[in-house]
Enzyme design. Sequence first.
Site, PDB file in Angstrom:
ATOM      1  N   ARG A  15      26.740  48.000  38.606  1.00  0.00           N
ATOM      2  CA  ARG A  15      26.600  48.506  39.982  1.00  0.00           C
ATOM      3  C   ARG A  15      27.322  49.834  40.121  1.00  0.00           C
ATOM      4  O   ARG A  15      26.843  50.780  40.739  1.00  0.00           O
ATOM      5  CB  ARG A  15      27.195  47.505  40.984  1.00  0.00           C
ATOM      6  CG  ARG A  15      26.332  46.293  41.232  1.00  0.00           C
ATOM      7  CD  ARG A  15      27.132  45.211  41.958  1.00  0.00           C
ATOM      8  NE  ARG A  15      27.580  45.610  43.265  1.00  0.00           N
ATOM      9  CZ  ARG A  15      28.741  45.217  43.822  1.00  0.00           C
ATOM     10  NH1 ARG A  15      29.569  44.418  43.169  1.00  0.00           N
ATOM     11  NH2 ARG A  15      29.072  45.613  45.029  1.00  0.00           N
ATOM     12  N   HIS A  57      41.793  39.659  49.292  1.00  0.00           N
ATOM     13  CA  HIS A  57      40.896  40.595  48.617  1.00  0.00           C
ATOM     14  C   HIS A  57      40.454  41.635  49.638  1.00  0.00           C
ATOM     15  O   HIS A  57      40.379  41.352  50.831  1.00  0.00           O
ATOM     16  CB  HIS A  57      39.672  39.856  48.056  1.00  0.00           C
ATOM     17  CG  HIS A  57      38.983  40.572  46.944  1.00  0.00           C
ATOM     18  ND1 HIS A  57      39.323  40.396  45.619  1.00  0.00           N
ATOM     19  CD2 HIS A  57      37.984  41.486  46.949  1.00  0.00           C
ATOM     20  CE1 HIS A  57      38.554  41.158  44.861  1.00  0.00           C
ATOM     21  NE2 HIS A  57      37.734  41.831  45.644  1.00  0.00           N
ATOM     22  N   LYS A  72      34.336  35.509  42.626  1.00  0.00           N
ATOM     23  CA  LYS A  72      35.695  35.574  42.053  1.00  0.00           C
ATOM     24  C   LYS A  72      36.660  34.693  42.846  1.00  0.00           C
ATOM     25  O   LYS A  72      37.466  33.967  42.266  1.00  0.00           O
ATOM     26  CB  LYS A  72      36.217  37.028  42.073  1.00  0.00           C
ATOM     27  CG  LYS A  72      35.552  37.942  41.078  1.00  0.00           C
ATOM     28  CD  LYS A  72      36.327  39.238  40.877  1.00  0.00           C
ATOM     29  CE  LYS A  72      36.181  40.254  41.984  1.00  0.00           C
ATOM     30  NZ  LYS A  72      34.879  40.917  42.091  1.00  0.00           N
ATOM     31  N   ASP A  93      29.965  38.516  37.161  1.00  0.00           N
ATOM     32  CA  ASP A  93      30.493  39.643  37.953  1.00  0.00           C
ATOM     33  C   ASP A  93      31.067  40.731  37.050  1.00  0.00           C
ATOM     34  O   ASP A  93      30.964  41.915  37.361  1.00  0.00           O
ATOM     35  CB  ASP A  93      31.558  39.167  38.950  1.00  0.00           C
ATOM     36  CG  ASP A  93      31.993  40.310  39.872  1.00  0.00           C
ATOM     37  OD1 ASP A  93      31.100  40.955  40.462  1.00  0.00           O
ATOM     38  OD2 ASP A  93      33.197  40.581  39.990  1.00  0.00           O
ATOM     39  N   SER A 129      29.843  39.405  44.476  1.00  0.00           N
ATOM     40  CA  SER A 129      30.944  39.851  43.635  1.00  0.00           C
ATOM     41  C   SER A 129      32.289  39.298  44.123  1.00  0.00           C
ATOM     42  O   SER A 129      33.051  38.688  43.361  1.00  0.00           O
ATOM     43  CB  SER A 129      30.960  41.384  43.637  1.00  0.00           C
ATOM     44  OG  SER A 129      32.111  41.881  43.035  1.00  0.00           O
TER      45      SER A 129
END
Length: 432
Positions: A168, A82, A187, A161, A183
């Site tokens: 956001r 990520h 995930k 999220d 966030s």
Amino acid sequence: MIPAEIIKIKRNGGSISKTDLKTFVDGFTAGKISDAQMSALFMAIYFSGMDNDEIFMLVKLMLDSGQKMDFSHLESYVADKHSTGGVGDKVSIILGPLLAAAGIAVPMISGRSLGHTGGTLDKLETIPGLTTEISLEKFRQQVDSIGISMIGQTQEICPADKKMYSLRNATGTVESIPLICGSIMSKKIAEGIQGLVLDVKIGSGAFMKTIKQGRELGELLKRIGEDFNIRTDIIYSNMDQPLGKTAGLWCEVAESIDALRGAGAPDLMELTFELGAKLLLQAGITSSRATAIAIQQDLISQGKAWDKFIEMAGAQKGKTAGLEKTSSFHIPRHEKLFYAHKSGFIQSMDTTRIGLALIELGAGRKNSSDNVDPTAGMVFFQKLGAEVKTGEPLIRCFNSNSRKLEIALNYLKPTFRIGSDKTAYSLIIVKK
Ligand code: URA
């Protein structure tokens, strides 16, 4: 406690108790806390921060808003990558299939565009027919059978999220270390992975502008991952300019397709292979970084990473016939060049401004309900340090709305600093 009183605690710099944070996260997910109340809490968190106990609690509450996957029945190593967000960052689209081709199972949950940064889901969905909204059962089956699936947050997994992310984005509260941790890590933990590599971006186009901020975020993300028994490696990479040759929607998928077929830009491939090497090492596929990079290069040159990408796209209803003829898809109706205002070396780029110009073009959202334009994007002709001449084209901008194209071009005007000295640049800041 009354929601407004909880907001005031954070507004005044205090810590929120577990019960009060639960009231907010659960209440917001269930529609009992309004967008206005949650936005106010986000802004209070943005200014007052959170202590580590609050951050860990936030991650856990966001995780517990939905289900958690379990891939312990698989023999293969289960891992993911990520990024904290950048401009032109299409690494996930390349690295996901590449890792799956290497035998690593990749249950990837990504996001849409966030702030000035692009979103993997928005890009992937430009593949005709492809959906990133699939049931958890189908997600599990796809990871079991072909080794990879790329989806977004759903009502079943990370619903907190899903809602918080778009709020956001719409309220100027993205660049907050606690909110980024909640966030990303909710995930990643929900994916049921054993290993993770995080690309923490630092620079003019990142949420973290300085190495100090980047390290603070990276160290926290690593601690959270390890606390949840996920082996977590961090690479700090430079986001002082867009990654690769393009930024936008379909153009980034097209660039990823070229990369998967062996024609990737040098910086894009360097970062992809460095990140991938971390997971190949974690998985025990090799114990040498150099071999890990060579394995990935071979998987690309043998066409195996590309085959895996096509298999994944097809499994998610993408129409994959002829996808390699990238110029036949999403042809923009309008395009214009952006030129150098003086001669010299490109010393810096305001990469956040480039990301915001991409939103003006239609590649991102100003409001949660906005539709994106799949044809919108940019091709970059020069990198930092390049010597350019007055009037030389630096960027080709394109989309299918001429008014938005003009706005974007105008917005780009102060982006480049051009001067007489060449400044140093290094893509990988720190490998950890
Ligand atoms: N990626 C995410 O999923 N969330 C963030 O907040 C930033 C990057």
